[in-house]
Enzyme design. Structure first.
Site, mmCIF file in Angstrom:
data_model
loop_
_atom_site.group_PDB
_atom_site.id
_atom_site.type_symbol
_atom_site.label_atom_id
_atom_site.label_comp_id
_atom_site.label_asym_id
_atom_site.label_seq_id
_atom_site.Cartn_x
_atom_site.Cartn_y
_atom_site.Cartn_z
ATOM 1 C CB CYS A 273 -0.866 -0.031 1.257
ATOM 2 S SG CYS A 273 -1.861 1.425 1.516
ATOM 3 C CB SER B 56 -0.241 3.834 4.085
ATOM 4 O OG SER B 56 -1.464 4.202 3.532
ATOM 5 C CG HIS C 128 2.889 8.171 2.963
ATOM 6 N ND1 HIS C 128 3.211 9.303 2.281
ATOM 7 C CD2 HIS C 128 1.657 7.801 2.518
ATOM 8 C CE1 HIS C 128 2.224 9.617 1.449
ATOM 9 N NE2 HIS C 128 1.271 8.710 1.573
ATOM 10 C CG HIS D 202 -0.977 -1.174 6.281
ATOM 11 N ND1 HIS D 202 0.084 -0.716 5.566
ATOM 12 C CD2 HIS D 202 -2.067 -0.620 5.715
ATOM 13 C CE1 HIS D 202 -0.322 0.087 4.621
ATOM 14 N NE2 HIS D 202 -1.636 0.166 4.682
ATOM 15 C CB CYS E 251 -5.345 -1.209 3.731
ATOM 16 S SG CYS E 251 -4.997 0.567 3.793
HETATM 17 ZN ZN LIG Z 1 -2.905 1.022 3.382
#
Ligand SMILES: [Zn+2]
Ligand SMILES: [Zn+2]
Length: 360
Positions: free
Chosen positions: A38, A40, A43, A59, A162
């Site tokens: 993902c 995220s 990041h 995640h 997610c």
């Molecule tokens: Zn995610």
């Protein structure tokens, strides 16, 4: 077990042997089946958002329950589950009012004096967002996963962990899109495509996909976009205004940038609502025109699709099984754990919708 560890910001993840603890009373040990890569995660690799290191990332995952703690009642050994980073305590104000994704409780994690869930030979390792799913096994709180039907394929199930929950939930739970309303989605990565698909399921009238890449806009049509706006061909706000003759009821920002967040607010019709899903870099200020509030325009954040995931996720599974959620088109490649860094490189180029790590 093998896991992908982030030791230093800006460096590739390392595949390492990591020890995983035994389940405590309310914990579940899961054999990971699939894990999505993902944006995220990226990041935290880049350091746009800080996290204590070393940490096992990941995640967005599905798996099979291998062991349960003595007090676990929600899942049993052999159950197929989807994980969710929104681990909830179940008794705070947020949980008791149905906003479990806002739960600030830490009792779903182990305390500083407890044995760590993850460690290598020398030191404890940090669990990432209650999960750490770039690993062959996960040790998590029972309120961080939910049981799903066994005929659901595990690779697409992982995406519900997610991106799908974030995108579809932003439409149905956060924005509460009503049948017939017009929706614009800025950014057609995994979350944006899920939001477009969610808007279609929710009965939105027009669904306008906005992106800079033609390939993603073509994909957006398969997910239910009725119109596409190529933001590389001129101001997307002007294009949306022209298409709609005055703006949209809902604009969703699914990238996490200042300009696109401001565009989402600007493309609203009077009374419209902008919903920001993307992770905007820390320290960024958003500028809005004050006069727009006189037109009753609204802006709000959405965290993990404002999910009530034990309710939402089995419903999303049913949507997939009945052909309403187009998850097969969302997976652009299936890879091995060792290839996780190349999946991050693809994400940074912004080309692919989603890579999924498959475990044997
Ligand atoms: Zn995610
Ligand atoms: Zn709570």
């Amino acid at each position: 077990m093998k896991a992908a560890v982030l030791r230093e910001v800006g460096k590739p993840l390392q595949i390492e042997d990591v020890q995983i603890n035994k389940p405590g009373p309310h914990e579940v040990l899961i054999r990971t089946a699939a894990a999505g890569v993902c944006h995220s995660d990226l990041h935290f690799v880049n350091g746009t958002y800080p996290y204590p290191l070393p940490a096992v990332l990941g995640h967005e995952s599905s798996g099979v329950v291998e062991q349960i703690g003595s007090e676990v009642r929600t899942v049993a050994v052999g159950d197929h589950v989807i994980t969710c980073l929104s681990a909830f305590c179940g008794h705070c104000e947020h949980c008791l009012t149905g906003h479990m994704s806002r739960c600030p409780g830490t009792e779903t994690q182990r305390g500083p004096d407890d044995e760590p869930r993850l460690a290598n030979a020398a030191d404890p390792m940090y669990q990432f967002l209650n999960l750490s799913s770039f690993a062959e096994q996960m040790l998590i709180h029972e309120h961080a996963c939910t049981k799903i039907r066994k005929d659901m394929p595990m690779d697409v199930a992982a995406l519900i962990g997610c991106s799908v929950t974030t995108g579809v939930g932003a439409i149905t739970n956060t924005a509460k899109v009503q049948p017939g309303e017009t929706v614009a989605v800025i950014g057609c990565g995994g979350v944006g495509l899920a939001a477009i698909n969610g808007a279609s399921i929710a009965g939105a009238g027009r669904i306008i996909a906005v992106d800079m890449q033609g390939s993603k806009l073509n994909l957006a049509k398969e997910f239910g976009a009725t119109d596409v706006v190529d933001a590389s061909q001129g101001d997307p706000v002007a294009q949306v205004m022209e298409l709609t003759g005055g703006g949209v009821h809902h604009a969703l920002e699914a990238i996490g940038l200042k300009p696109t967040t401001e565009q989402a607010f600007k493309m609203l019709a009077r009374g419209g609502t902008a919903t920001v899903i993307g992770m905007i870099p820390l320290g960024t200020n958003i500028e809005l025109h004050g006069a727009d509030f006189l037109a009753e325009k609204k802006i709000q954040g959405s965290l993990m699709g404002s999910n009530r995931f034990p309710v939402d996720m089995p419903r999303y599974v049913d949507f997939y099984m009945s052909g309403k959620l187009k998850l097969d088109n969302m997976i652009s490649q299936r890879i091995k754990l060792a290839d996780v860094n190349s999946a991050f490189e693809e994400l940074e180029r912004g080309e692919l919708a989603r890579s999924v790590i498959m475990f044997d």
